[in-house]
Design a protein around this motif. Structure first.
Motif, PDB file in Angstrom:
ATOM      1  N   LEU A  67       0.824  -1.210   0.000  1.00 22.21           N
ATOM      2  CA  LEU A  67       0.000   0.000   0.000  1.00 22.21           C
ATOM      3  C   LEU A  67       0.863   1.266   0.000  1.00 22.21           C
ATOM      4  O   LEU A  67       0.563   2.233  -0.688  1.00 22.21           O
ATOM      5  CB  LEU A  67      -0.971   0.015   1.190  1.00 22.21           C
ATOM      6  CG  LEU A  67      -2.118  -1.001   1.129  1.00 22.21           C
ATOM      7  CD1 LEU A  67      -3.157  -0.704   2.201  1.00 22.21           C
ATOM      8  CD2 LEU A  67      -2.791  -1.050  -0.236  1.00 22.21           C
ATOM      9  N   SER A  68       1.953   1.243   0.772  1.00 22.79           N
ATOM     10  CA  SER A  68       2.876   2.380   0.745  1.00 22.79           C
ATOM     11  C   SER A  68       3.507   2.519  -0.633  1.00 22.79           C
ATOM     12  O   SER A  68       3.680   3.620  -1.151  1.00 22.79           O
ATOM     13  CB  SER A  68       3.995   2.203   1.767  1.00 22.79           C
ATOM     14  OG  SER A  68       3.480   2.113   3.064  1.00 22.79           O
ATOM     15  N   PHE A  69       3.872   1.385  -1.213  1.00 21.75           N
ATOM     16  CA  PHE A  69       4.472   1.413  -2.551  1.00 21.75           C
ATOM     17  C   PHE A  69       3.490   2.045  -3.526  1.00 21.75           C
ATOM     18  O   PHE A  69       3.829   2.945  -4.294  1.00 21.75           O
ATOM     19  CB  PHE A  69       4.821  -0.017  -2.968  1.00 21.75           C
ATOM     20  CG  PHE A  69       5.536  -0.132  -4.288  1.00 21.75           C
ATOM     21  CD1 PHE A  69       6.852   0.307  -4.415  1.00 21.75           C
ATOM     22  CD2 PHE A  69       4.919  -0.690  -5.396  1.00 21.75           C
ATOM     23  CE1 PHE A  69       7.521   0.200  -5.633  1.00 21.75           C
ATOM     24  CE2 PHE A  69       5.583  -0.797  -6.609  1.00 21.75           C
ATOM     25  CZ  PHE A  69       6.885  -0.356  -6.730  1.00 21.75           C
ATOM     26  N   TYR A  70       2.244   1.585  -3.471  1.00 21.77           N
ATOM     27  CA  TYR A  70       1.227   2.120  -4.367  1.00 21.77           C
ATOM     28  C   TYR A  70       1.047   3.627  -4.185  1.00 21.77           C
ATOM     29  O   TYR A  70       0.956   4.387  -5.146  1.00 21.77           O
ATOM     30  CB  TYR A  70      -0.114   1.413  -4.139  1.00 21.77           C
ATOM     31  CG  TYR A  70      -1.223   2.128  -4.837  1.00 21.77           C
ATOM     32  CD1 TYR A  70      -1.374   2.006  -6.210  1.00 21.77           C
ATOM     33  CD2 TYR A  70      -2.059   3.000  -4.156  1.00 21.77           C
ATOM     34  CE1 TYR A  70      -2.347   2.711  -6.887  1.00 21.77           C
ATOM     35  CE2 TYR A  70      -3.029   3.716  -4.820  1.00 21.77           C
ATOM     36  CZ  TYR A  70      -3.172   3.571  -6.177  1.00 21.77           C
ATOM     37  OH  TYR A  70      -4.116   4.293  -6.850  1.00 21.77           O
ATOM     38  N   HIS A  71       0.971   4.058  -2.917  1.00 25.26           N
ATOM     39  CA  HIS A  71       0.621   5.454  -2.615  1.00 25.26           C
ATOM     40  C   HIS A  71       1.579   6.428  -3.303  1.00 25.26           C
ATOM     41  O   HIS A  71       1.180   7.504  -3.733  1.00 25.26           O
ATOM     42  CB  HIS A  71       0.642   5.663  -1.100  1.00 25.26           C
ATOM     43  CG  HIS A  71      -0.271   6.753  -0.607  1.00 25.26           C
ATOM     44  ND1 HIS A  71      -0.054   8.079  -0.877  1.00 25.26           N
ATOM     45  CD2 HIS A  71      -1.412   6.708   0.132  1.00 25.26           C
ATOM     46  CE1 HIS A  71      -1.013   8.800  -0.319  1.00 25.26           C
ATOM     47  NE2 HIS A  71      -1.851   8.002   0.291  1.00 25.26           N
ATOM     48  N   ASP A  72       2.823   6.046  -3.429  1.00 28.13           N
ATOM     49  CA  ASP A  72       3.820   6.977  -3.977  1.00 28.13           C
ATOM     50  C   ASP A  72       4.463   6.443  -5.257  1.00 28.13           C
ATOM     51  O   ASP A  72       5.650   6.676  -5.499  1.00 28.13           O
ATOM     52  CB  ASP A  72       4.894   7.261  -2.907  1.00 28.13           C
ATOM     53  CG  ASP A  72       5.804   8.415  -3.298  1.00 28.13           C
ATOM     54  OD1 ASP A  72       5.363   9.309  -4.049  1.00 28.13           O
ATOM     55  OD2 ASP A  72       6.958   8.419  -2.846  1.00 28.13           O
ATOM     56  N   LEU A  73       3.689   5.770  -6.082  1.00 27.63           N
ATOM     57  CA  LEU A  73       4.254   5.277  -7.354  1.00 27.63           C
ATOM     58  C   LEU A  73       4.891   6.414  -8.155  1.00 27.63           C
ATOM     59  O   LEU A  73       5.936   6.231  -8.776  1.00 27.63           O
ATOM     60  CB  LEU A  73       3.160   4.601  -8.195  1.00 27.63           C
ATOM     61  CG  LEU A  73       2.775   3.178  -7.775  1.00 27.63           C
ATOM     62  CD1 LEU A  73       1.630   2.674  -8.641  1.00 27.63           C
ATOM     63  CD2 LEU A  73       3.974   2.241  -7.878  1.00 27.63           C
ATOM     64  N   ASN A  74       4.268   7.589  -8.121  1.00 25.35           N
ATOM     65  CA  ASN A  74       4.837   8.719  -8.861  1.00 25.35           C
ATOM     66  C   ASN A  74       6.259   9.046  -8.418  1.00 25.35           C
ATOM     67  O   ASN A  74       7.022   9.641  -9.167  1.00 25.35           O
ATOM     68  CB  ASN A  74       3.964   9.977  -8.687  1.00 25.35           C
ATOM     69  CG  ASN A  74       2.822  10.023  -9.689  1.00 25.35           C
ATOM     70  OD1 ASN A  74       2.617   9.063 -10.439  1.00 25.35           O
ATOM     71  ND2 ASN A  74       2.086  11.120  -9.709  1.00 25.35           N
ATOM     72  N   GLY A  75       6.582   8.662  -7.197  1.00 22.97           N
ATOM     73  CA  GLY A  75       7.932   8.911  -6.687  1.00 22.97           C
ATOM     74  C   GLY A  75       9.014   8.233  -7.516  1.00 22.97           C
ATOM     75  O   GLY A  75      10.170   8.682  -7.542  1.00 22.97           O
ATOM     76  N   LEU A  76       8.655   7.156  -8.207  1.00 21.00           N
ATOM     77  CA  LEU A  76       9.641   6.413  -9.007  1.00 21.00           C
ATOM     78  C   LEU A  76      10.237   7.260 -10.131  1.00 21.00           C
ATOM     79  O   LEU A  76      11.298   6.937 -10.664  1.00 21.00           O
ATOM     80  CB  LEU A  76       9.012   5.138  -9.590  1.00 21.00           C
ATOM     81  CG  LEU A  76       8.622   4.056  -8.570  1.00 21.00           C
ATOM     82  CD1 LEU A  76       7.838   2.942  -9.258  1.00 21.00           C
ATOM     83  CD2 LEU A  76       9.859   3.485  -7.889  1.00 21.00           C
TER      84      LEU A  76
END
Lengths: 586, 586
Positions: free
Chosen positions: A460-469
């Protein structure tokens, strides 16, 4: 002077002073109103500019960078909701004391509150979550106003860095035309901008008086059953200072994963790291009545520890905090000590005799060792148990690496399973407000200090900030991201709402069913879905030693995980209860 | 009463009253502290719950839904930075007058500001961007407190709906245990929760007095050269009311794409929609000196129009706004009319004689027609020109469709190229603060009213809210998204910073180089990259008529686009200048 020259001279002085105050990194989000600042920063050789379209991720990237580099990092955006996207990172920075310089461009006064496009009230936009809000004057080319804006830059940076560090918001009303004159000859070497910085800040540290030291010496020699407890904090000297104090007092050090004391060059034999596990045992908690608890840093992650404190409410709590805040969620009475934490340890330790009665200490270290023995059994687990990932990570990480950890279950697992070592691994997490937002960005920002970076987080944390990639792609950053994908909110299975089967999956389990390989590919990353521990280890090795972005996904099962955690805790509880009963009998 | 029963009774009353006040949709983001409200909402049959992990997207989804359904929509999240992620959508809702009910769970008072986990100051978290902030009392099971919380629900919904509509923030401090008792028998049919709603709100509308009407009748019969100008607004009756007023006054209606007047059942022959183009011509602007401008709604999108107003600063401006705000960015003097817009048109039109001198009106409609003729030439363009997408969209969209438009260039192109029709297409955009954030979510939310949905936006807006696509997957929404991918910020090419070649691409062009097909696939969407107009049209047809998420990407070239826009405007300018010169000669 023409308007474009005024922009150069006035805002150029601001940017120049930022560099003189030690700011070297700015994360810019594209926009029109912020044009003059963006161009002047890009033109300044002492500034590294990073660009991110999503301001939320940009701000978290800056937060991670400031955390790792231990210096102020600036973010810049245009007017309107752009700035509002900074809010989560600003709140996190405020609570975790990270120096963030928030620069927002704004419409000038005459375009405010009259329905002008992209105009909104940006004054005090971030409420109480910045240390200071400064609205600057419109650019003017006079010497006095250049001194003013230079002073404002110095003040902004200094305020963000002064203990307790935190975010500062500077809002720039700007009129069109917005393009500065970059041809002003040798802007930063000659002419109006060439001045030495005119405000320099020397910061003293809070220190105890002789008399106060004597009091604590007396206290620590009277109270033999003490604990040194350290939560999240960022002073690299503190671990060694606590060891000194521990050696003199005979108090064990309960070191949170974010204390900086679990991994490093200091001596580790007074450090107890398995308390989150053994303090789950009632028998253990009963048997360990403390006289005094000395706390440094944030409240520790461990809930078992906070219940332990509640249970022994009669123990004296010292809460040492140079930031002079009120870090006592226990509410059971405490003594606040507003003093630099490392100096406190040094000054008191220096005046103390060395403790000779080590029984209390050895009780703790023995329980710690017994718990560790049980942990060793997880090496034999073949199933994909989230807890087992930690020792493998710890073994694989090179010295000096940064291990960024997501909130919710990952940080708790880290607390439980990361054992004391000498590798100097820096463990970080966003524990100011414990959000699941911005984690990828914060980690990538932290990695810009050059250390090998591994991020360990849930899906869920990974999903929340996908744009961070995006930053990994645009700036070819090296990072290994380990995603524990239990397809939803794993932590809720540990909470009472788990009993509410009817709505559980929809509201709390929240399975998203996303195949993240697609997204990782979009960012030119390498994606591996591992199904065995061997695969996990070899992909980790690969991620750490190859360039670029590597995402390793391990699909785990929430039910099974819960069961394995509980079984392990139950076994340890049984073992420790027996141990204590037999000790009491003997 | 047990704590879990108290939760059910108190918070159940709140939820029940929400439904009685007409709230039927709640977007929930998973979290622990918000558990009792989430469970009670999920349990309530009159409420549709949607779940989104990313609170930023969740809030924009709610915003779009409230916009389309014209009713209050609630969002619910847990404590901490979760709520801060709502900020951009709340600001947009405030400025675009959308009724949003923001419900946040919070730590109770004793856990605030003492370093407790995931606790932060949530009081007045959204500053001046909510119409009211309410901190509720801790749950209590008494009848009086159930009346209190029911009254609070009614007040929250009512305040959000009262003109000017806007967001309302209700913060709920909640103590553990957090799981309510869902077995309280027939919670919503019997017992303590069974009460008729005890506050009902009747809203009158601001209306002119007889005397005021007489004044305006006199004004409009004296001033023959008038304009009716309508920006973004949401009253469905206004278009027809403006037509009435126009027929009596002989004033043309300059209808912004978001006015609701470009597409619909009302008569279209007094509506002028090409003013953004023909008011770029100096000769035209010079020749069209108005006596009076009557404005409804937000400031129009068109910059050419606002320059035209500045140019003719002597014209009297009437700014009609029942919301009683200050919608005059021109600052050149205006008469504010605080009155319901549609009633203003009706009441004045009724008292007016029909205008017989139609010269002023026909001058405008003639210019409009000439401009449209030129626009017709773009049908022959083979190159992928962003402007040409609009007439194709307009032709392809079925009656009653919703066309959501991204900010920056897409809304400007829509303003330029969307011609008056009778299809009843609702055009929407987030024009409160014109952000590029939350666009996908807002559009998907707007589509939940059941109308066929097409979203038209640029690649940076698409990128910013990629997480928004989750809703399409989780709730199997039907949507067609057209992405004009010029790999970066197209609008900046139209602005002065374009001249600053050195840093332009990095700071403003911001090419991300992302292949969005990957992400669209992750969300089970259909992705098509079109290279010809035929492909575009057939993919549009497919998207509109097939179920599910369809993303159509058209790769365009920023340079070429700029050139084609400029060429078109230059041609039109030449043609119109000639037209005016010859008219003046004759």
């Amino acid at each position: 002077m023409e308007q474009k020259q005024i922009l150069s001279v006035y805002l150029g002085a601001f940017v120049d002073e930022l560099t003189k105050q030690g700011v070297s990194d700015v994360i810019i989000s594209p926009g029109s109103r912020s044009t003059p600042l963006a161009l002047l920063m890009a033109e300044n050789e002492k500034i590294n500019t990073y660009l991110h379209v999503d301001e939320r991720s940009a701000a978290f990237f800056a937060l991670g960078m400031a955390k790792a580099k231990k210096k102020a990092v600036a973010i810049l955006c245009t007017s309107g909701t752009a700035a509002a996207n900074y809010y989560p990172a600003i709140i996190e920075a405020y609570h975790s004391r990270i120096p963030l310089l928030v620069l927002t461009a704004d419409r000038p006064h005459e375009l405010r509150d009259v329905g002008a496009p992209q105009a909104m009230n940006q004054l005090h936009l971030f409420g109480d979550f910045v240390k200071v809000f400064i609205e600057t004057a419109l650019p003017e080319g006079t010497e006095r106003m250049c001194h003013y804006i230079r002073s404002t830059a110095a003040r902004g940076v200094s305020t963000s860095l002064t203990v307790p560090a935190g975010p500062v918001h500077i809002n720039f009303p700007l009129r069109e035309p917005l393009v500065p004159d970059l041809t002003v000859t040798d802007l930063w070497d000659h002419g109006i901008l060439k001045r030495e910085q005119h405000v320099d800040v020397t910061r003293g540290q809070k220190r105890l008086s002789e008399a106060q030291i004597v009091d604590y010496v007396s206290l620590f020699t009277t109270y033999r059953k003490g604990l040194i407890v350290c939560g999240q904090q960022s002073d690299e000297r503190l671990a060694e200072a606590m060891v000194l104090l521990s050696e003199k007092t005979g108090y064990p050090i309960l070191a949170d994963p974010l204390s900086g004391a679990r991994s490093g060059g200091h001596k580790g034999d007074h450090i107890v790291e398995c308390y989150d596990t053994f303090l789950r045992s009632e028998a253990v908690v009963e048997s360990l009545q403390p006289d005094i608890i000395i706390r440094f840093g944030d409240s520790p992650v461990s809930k078992a520890f906070s219940l332990y404190v509640q249970k022994h409410a009669n123990a004296l709590q010292l809460i040492v905090d140079e930031g002079a805040q009120w870090r006592d969620p226990s509410l059971i009475g405490a003594e606040m000590v507003y003093c630099n934490e490392a100096l406190f340890c040094h000054d008191v330790a220096e005046a103390l005799p060395t403790c000779t009665d080590c029984k209390w200490l050895s009780t703790w270290t023995e329980l710690n060792a017994l718990t560790k023995e049980q942990f060793a059994t997880i090496h034999t687990y073949e199933d994909l148990f989230e807890g087992k990932a930690i020792p493998i990570l710890q073994k694989t990480l090179p010295e000096g690496a940064t291990l960024f950890v997501g909130n919710s279950m990952p940080i708790r697992d880290m607390d439980t399973f990361f054992e004391v070592d000498q590798k100097g691994i820096t463990i970080m997490a966003n524990r100011g407000v414990n959000g699941i937002d911005g984690t990828i960005s914060s980690a990538l920002g932290a990695g810009t200090d050059g250390s090998p970076l591994v991020l360990f987080l849930g899906d869920l944390s990974f999903y929340h900030d996908l744009n961070g990639l995006l930053m990994a792609k645009l700036y070819k950053l090296n990072a290994t991201i380990v995603v524990m994908n239990n397809d939803g909110g794993g932590i809720f299975s540990y909470l009472p709402q788990y009993a509410e089967k009817k709505h559980f999956e929809v509201l709390f389990g929240t399975p998203l069913g996303l195949d993240y390989e697609h997204t990782v590919r979009m960012y030119d990353g390498h994606f591996a879905r591992v199904e065995t521990w061997n695969e996990f280890e070899s992909e980790l090795q690969r991620g750490i030693h190859e360039d670029g972005l590597h995402v390793i996904e391990m699909k785990t099962d929430r039910e099974k995980n819960l069961h394995m955690h509980r079984t392990l805790w139950n076994n340890i509880n049984d073992m420790l209860t027996k141990h204590i009963t037999s000790r009491e009998r003997s």
